[in-house]
Design a protein around this motif. Structure first.
Motif, PDB file in Angstrom:
ATOM      1  N   ALA A   1      11.023  15.573   0.436  1.00 56.18           N
ATOM      2  CA  ALA A   1      11.401  14.318   1.090  1.00 56.18           C
ATOM      3  C   ALA A   1      10.908  14.304   2.539  1.00 56.18           C
TER       4      ALA A   1
ATOM      5  N   ILE B   1       9.065 -12.619  -1.144  1.00 52.51           N
ATOM      6  CA  ILE B   1       9.836 -11.399  -1.036  1.00 52.51           C
ATOM      7  C   ILE B   1      10.903 -11.365  -2.126  1.00 52.51           C
ATOM      8  N   ARG B   2      11.362 -10.137  -2.416  1.00 52.45           N
ATOM      9  CA  ARG B   2      12.378  -9.976  -3.461  1.00 52.45           C
ATOM     10  C   ARG B   2      13.737  -9.590  -2.874  1.00 52.45           C
ATOM     11  N   HIS B   3      13.809  -9.539  -1.551  1.00 49.36           N
ATOM     12  CA  HIS B   3      15.066  -9.161  -0.877  1.00 49.36           C
ATOM     13  C   HIS B   3      15.541  -7.786  -1.330  1.00 49.36           C
ATOM     14  N   THR B   4      14.761  -6.788  -0.990  1.00 48.61           N
ATOM     15  CA  THR B   4      15.150  -5.419  -1.307  1.00 48.61           C
ATOM     16  C   THR B   4      14.869  -4.511  -0.116  1.00 48.61           C
ATOM     17  N   VAL B   5      15.826  -3.651   0.160  1.00 47.54           N
ATOM     18  CA  VAL B   5      15.631  -2.659   1.209  1.00 47.54           C
ATOM     19  C   VAL B   5      15.033  -1.382   0.620  1.00 47.54           C
ATOM     20  N   THR B   6      15.403  -1.056  -0.601  1.00 45.78           N
ATOM     21  CA  THR B   6      15.025   0.245  -1.152  1.00 45.78           C
ATOM     22  C   THR B   6      13.627   0.264  -1.774  1.00 45.78           C
ATOM     23  N   GLU B   7      13.151  -0.875  -2.247  1.00 40.23           N
ATOM     24  CA  GLU B   7      11.843  -0.899  -2.917  1.00 40.23           C
ATOM     25  C   GLU B   7      10.757  -1.413  -1.988  1.00 40.23           C
ATOM     26  N   PRO B   8       9.519  -0.957  -2.192  1.00 33.26           N
ATOM     27  CA  PRO B   8       8.413  -1.470  -1.373  1.00 33.26           C
ATOM     28  C   PRO B   8       8.215  -2.968  -1.628  1.00 33.26           C
ATOM     29  N   GLU B   9       8.012  -3.697  -0.560  1.00 36.72           N
ATOM     30  CA  GLU B   9       7.716  -5.125  -0.664  1.00 36.72           C
ATOM     31  C   GLU B   9       6.265  -5.406  -0.307  1.00 36.72           C
ATOM     32  N   PHE B  10       5.805  -4.736   0.734  1.00 36.36           N
ATOM     33  CA  PHE B  10       4.437  -4.943   1.197  1.00 36.36           C
ATOM     34  C   PHE B  10       3.534  -3.872   0.579  1.00 36.36           C
TER      35      PHE B  10
ATOM     36  N   VAL C   1       1.307  -2.171   1.944  1.00 37.66           N
ATOM     37  CA  VAL C   1       1.185  -0.993   2.802  1.00 37.66           C
ATOM     38  C   VAL C   1       2.383  -0.062   2.608  1.00 37.66           C
ATOM     39  N   GLU C   2       3.528  -0.616   2.253  1.00 33.57           N
ATOM     40  CA  GLU C   2       4.706   0.222   1.994  1.00 33.57           C
ATOM     41  C   GLU C   2       4.520   1.033   0.711  1.00 33.57           C
TER      42      GLU C   2
ATOM     43  N   LEU D   1       2.031   3.855   1.319  1.00 30.90           N
ATOM     44  CA  LEU D   1       2.607   4.993   2.031  1.00 30.90           C
ATOM     45  C   LEU D   1       3.378   5.898   1.072  1.00 30.90           C
ATOM     46  N   ARG D   2       4.147   5.290   0.187  1.00 34.50           N
ATOM     47  CA  ARG D   2       4.897   6.111  -0.774  1.00 34.50           C
ATOM     48  C   ARG D   2       3.949   6.906  -1.658  1.00 34.50           C
TER      49      ARG D   2
END
Lengths: 399, 399
Positions: free
Chosen positions: B241, B274-283, B285-286, B289-290
């Protein structure tokens, strides 16, 4: 407001954060609505009989309602380093509002003339309802069950809050960074109720590198096992380790490389040589980062960081309101607009402000863009008060 | 070397990483000495009878000995994305050396003329002795008990390794980033044994912001509870992690903001909203990175990251060799020096190379600085092979 003799001329004096419960649910962009909502706020100056002298000040990611004056409860009000303005910690002392240099009698936001209201934003952890508030449906803190909010949700909450105060129109909405996003969002959502906006070190949409930094900060929090899927309240474990890393990432993006060079260089912590250690700080900048992380986690909630960071990456006026066109998104704006940007700000670079200015200008709307040549990076909006003051005062006087 | 028909012209063909055990302990700058040391290496081309055509290639933070050709054991050789050159993953395929575009017949480091040697650096996790190797004193992996090494230690290990091969002089030492630091260190430590150095996208001392990014990456690893004080081997838990966050930080510093903009913009992962999520990548570039983090942790050791990152922040020619003066530190250098920097590289900016060039020039030593105008940031040294090639070839021909 009591004027304390220890405060310099121009201070609003001692202040206290107050709280207001909204009477109605606020509908959110995600489709949910939120109730109850408590809003933490402070006010400075005097409301005019016509209620036409109100300036709403909006804070940035890690801020709170305590924008000016000396808090009566300094232990709860945080320190200025919450905004990366660590340079000023020592001089300003604890308990001074985060924008004290800009708000007060004779200051940029002149409390002799204006009634300044500052609220903690929706999703916050400093008095306004956020992820650490109790979810009435469960009786437990929302944690990651808090709705995924947007900047528009923050602004609609501010609108609902001002309704309760009986304030319909705003002489101005002002803020830096995420605070500037709120100001822009106000001008788009409520064009008839905002006379002017002041958006400092802000943008209409964070650039991809900024999106990436925010994603990394959130990953650092969520990968901390103590985060526990966002439900760490009451478990005795909090994701301080991850939140600290998030803060370090944020902090470096708020400063410019030359500012770091001037402030720390490659100076070592001890004597003139390295000690051959991986675990301990060797360079002053390494020790500084640890200090920033340690002090931040004491006063800030990890979930609030997640939700607020998500909201500011979502913010995208062109996508939200213009079908991809910034010009179309800004068409409804009727507020006079002042944009201030800083030459060394690489997180919210002047180019973004210029795009807003160009779009407003092309629409024939009154807009003024001032790029201040200053070396401190994004933090300039908290540090360059002396140079912002005449610009803001002149702009507000022109209304 | 076997030439595989699937490889393009100019390839060194199929290669195999070999291993060599140093006969003597290597004394380290921290005061300890290390024994045994195994060195992983590859060679390309043919050693001349006079043994005067050797080029040592040094890799960057996350690299290995497999610099060119197609590995016979691709599963162990990693992929090019280990160097941030993710753009090329698809085209290059797995198993190609990290600098395959620069090393081979007719290429920048021309194996028709030179005998190119590439080693995994001291402290590495790809065959050379490092923190995951067995400490003979305990029978367990060193973990955080590995000595805190420096770039000079890496270079002295390379020197000892070449002694075993019977190679006294080097026609050149070449590398990018940390690899360039090793080249510079060679020129200072062993001036009579190096004819030329090629230091690309490198520096004589990382600037404070770079020190900060490295500190944040290390914090992310060490704050991961699975790190366990550095003794995670055999526990069934590894600090993936934290290492993933470290990799994300590194990755963004290797790219330029405009490159991120060109590559990803603010494109969303799914549909147009957007899907309104904090835990999943939205963009996008996110998500990218993962992916970078996930693929990196599969092939890289967290402690190697810590020790190597520490070594490159320590590196400071002026402090180490000049009592604070870069000019004095470079006085012993007799190698011809080629410095290549890239306009968009903000982690190892051209200004650092210029400082080296100015210091060498003032000392009357032969130095050539080429700043290539290219948009990809620090990763340019892995991507801009076509533009580096004529510069390097001409420089090496001038010897």
């Amino acid at each position: 407001m009591v004027s304390a003799s220890t405060l310099s001329a121009g201070s609003v004096g001692e202040v206290e954060t107050r709280y207001l419960d909204l009477p109605e649910p606020v509908p959110l962009e995600c489709g949910r609505s939120l109730h109850p909502i408590r809003v933490a706020y402070e006010t400075y100056g005097t409301l005019s009989p016509a209620r036409d002298n109100v300036i709403l000040v909006c804070h940035a990611l890690s801020g709170d309602a305590h924008a000016a004056g000396l808090s009566k409860t300094p232990s709860e009000s945080g320190t200025r380093d919450g905004f990366g303005a660590a340079e000023r910690d020592g001089a300003a002392g604890k308990g001074l509002g985060w924008w004290d240099g800009m708000i007060g009698p004779g200051k940029a936001f002149d409390t002799d003339r204006f009634f300044v209201i500052s609220t903690n934003l929706l999703g916050g952890c400093r008095g306004t309802t956020g992820p650490s508030s109790i979810d009435p449906a469960t009786g437990e803190p929302y944690g990651s069950g808090f709705p995924v909010i947007t900047v528009a949700d923050m602004v609609r909450t501010e609108r609902a809050f001002l309704d309760v105060l009986g304030i319909e129109r705003l002489a101005a909405v002002a803020g830096g960074s995420l605070g500037g996003m709120q100001a822009l969002q106000w001008a788009v959502l409520f064009p008839d109720q905002v006379d002017a906006i002041v958006a400092i070190a802000s943008t209409h949409a964070l650039h991809p590198q900024g999106v990436a930094w925010n994603a990394i900060a959130r990953e650092a929090i969520m990968r901390d096992p103590a985060w526990q899927g966002g439900h760490y309240h009451g478990t005795g474990r909090t994701p301080h380790a991850g939140l600290g890393v998030a803060r370090m990432v944020g902090h470096i993006t708020y400063l410019s490389a030359p500012a770091l060079n001037d402030k720390f260089g490659r100076r070592l912590q001890f004597a003139d040589d390295i000690r051959h250690t991986v675990t301990e700080p060797e360079f002053e900048v390494e020790s500084y980062l640890r200090h920033q992380a340690d002090s931040f986690v004491k006063r800030f909630d990890a979930n609030t960081y997640l939700f607020t960071s998500r909201a500011l990456t979502y913010f995208d006026l062109a996508r939200q309101h213009g079908g991809g066109s910034l010009a179309r998104a800004l068409e409804p704006v009727s507020a006079r607009t002042l944009l201030i940007a800083f030459s060394s700000d690489w997180l919210y670079p002047p180019s973004a402000s210029k795009e807003i200015a160009d779009a407003l200008g092309a629409l024939g709307k009154p807009v003024e863009l001032r790029v201040i040549d200053a070396p401190y990076g994004h933090d300039c909006f908290l540090l360059e008060e002396a140079r912002q003051t005449p610009i803001v005062r002149r702009f507000l006087a022109g209304g």
